[in-house]
Design a protein around this motif. Sequence first.
Motif, PDB file in Angstrom:
ATOM      1  N   ARG A  52       0.895  -1.163   0.000  1.00  0.00           N
ATOM      2  CA  ARG A  52       0.000   0.000   0.000  1.00  0.00           C
ATOM      3  C   ARG A  52       0.925   1.203   0.000  1.00  0.00           C
ATOM      4  N   GLU A 115      -5.158  12.284   2.788  1.00  0.00           N
ATOM      5  CA  GLU A 115      -6.331  11.735   2.108  1.00  0.00           C
ATOM      6  C   GLU A 115      -6.000  10.428   1.392  1.00  0.00           C
ATOM      7  N   ALA A 118      -5.689   7.697   4.057  1.00  0.00           N
ATOM      8  CA  ALA A 118      -7.018   7.347   4.566  1.00  0.00           C
ATOM      9  C   ALA A 118      -7.773   6.483   3.566  1.00  0.00           C
ATOM     10  N   ALA A 119      -7.670   6.795   2.288  1.00  0.00           N
ATOM     11  CA  ALA A 119      -8.369   6.016   1.269  1.00  0.00           C
ATOM     12  C   ALA A 119      -7.804   4.604   1.166  1.00  0.00           C
ATOM     13  N   ALA A 121      -6.151   2.982   3.480  1.00  0.00           N
ATOM     14  CA  ALA A 121      -6.383   2.283   4.740  1.00  0.00           C
ATOM     15  C   ALA A 121      -7.831   1.810   4.849  1.00  0.00           C
ATOM     16  N   SER A 122      -8.779   2.600   4.341  1.00  0.00           N
ATOM     17  CA  SER A 122     -10.192   2.241   4.490  1.00  0.00           C
ATOM     18  C   SER A 122     -10.655   1.249   3.457  1.00  0.00           C
ATOM     19  N   ARG A 123      -9.933   1.121   2.364  1.00  0.00           N
ATOM     20  CA  ARG A 123     -10.347   0.210   1.295  1.00  0.00           C
ATOM     21  C   ARG A 123      -9.424  -0.989   1.171  1.00  0.00           C
ATOM     22  N   ASN A 124      -8.943  -1.499   2.276  1.00  0.00           N
ATOM     23  CA  ASN A 124      -7.985  -2.595   2.186  1.00  0.00           C
ATOM     24  C   ASN A 124      -8.641  -3.959   2.113  1.00  0.00           C
ATOM     25  N   GLU A 128      -4.133  -7.446   5.475  1.00  0.00           N
ATOM     26  CA  GLU A 128      -3.040  -6.808   6.237  1.00  0.00           C
ATOM     27  C   GLU A 128      -1.739  -7.324   5.749  1.00  0.00           C
TER      28      GLU A 128
END
Length: 128
Positions: A52, A115, A118-119, A121-124, A128
């Motif tokens: 990521r 931003e 955040a994008a 991290a939220s759409r993973n 992990e």
Amino acid sequence: MVTPARETGIDIRVWREGPCVVVGMAGELDMTAVPRLRAELDIAMEEVRPPRLVLDLAETTFCDSLGLGLLVGTLTRVRDAGGRLALVVANGMISRLLAITNLDHHFETFPTAEEAVAALASRNGGRE
């Protein structure tokens, strides 16, 4: 890690932000800078699996064809590894370059590193 501008024409910063590795660069992404940035991106891609990666180009003032090739190649490598790449671009040369080459439809772009992180991290998808 910071690479002095006088050595390569760019400053590169790499840090971990949540589940992402952020690579920020300032200066010109040209034939002299591509090898140094490629080396940093290679290391950054190994930090998190699947990768990521946020590439902060907000302070990048120029990008030649080799730099553009590095961006496309990095996107391909990240996707092949099952990861995601986000670019941080400001209004200017880099955003215009992505638009005229139609690459703005292929890259996820954001106005700030926060931003982008955040994008990603939220759409993973729970990975992990």
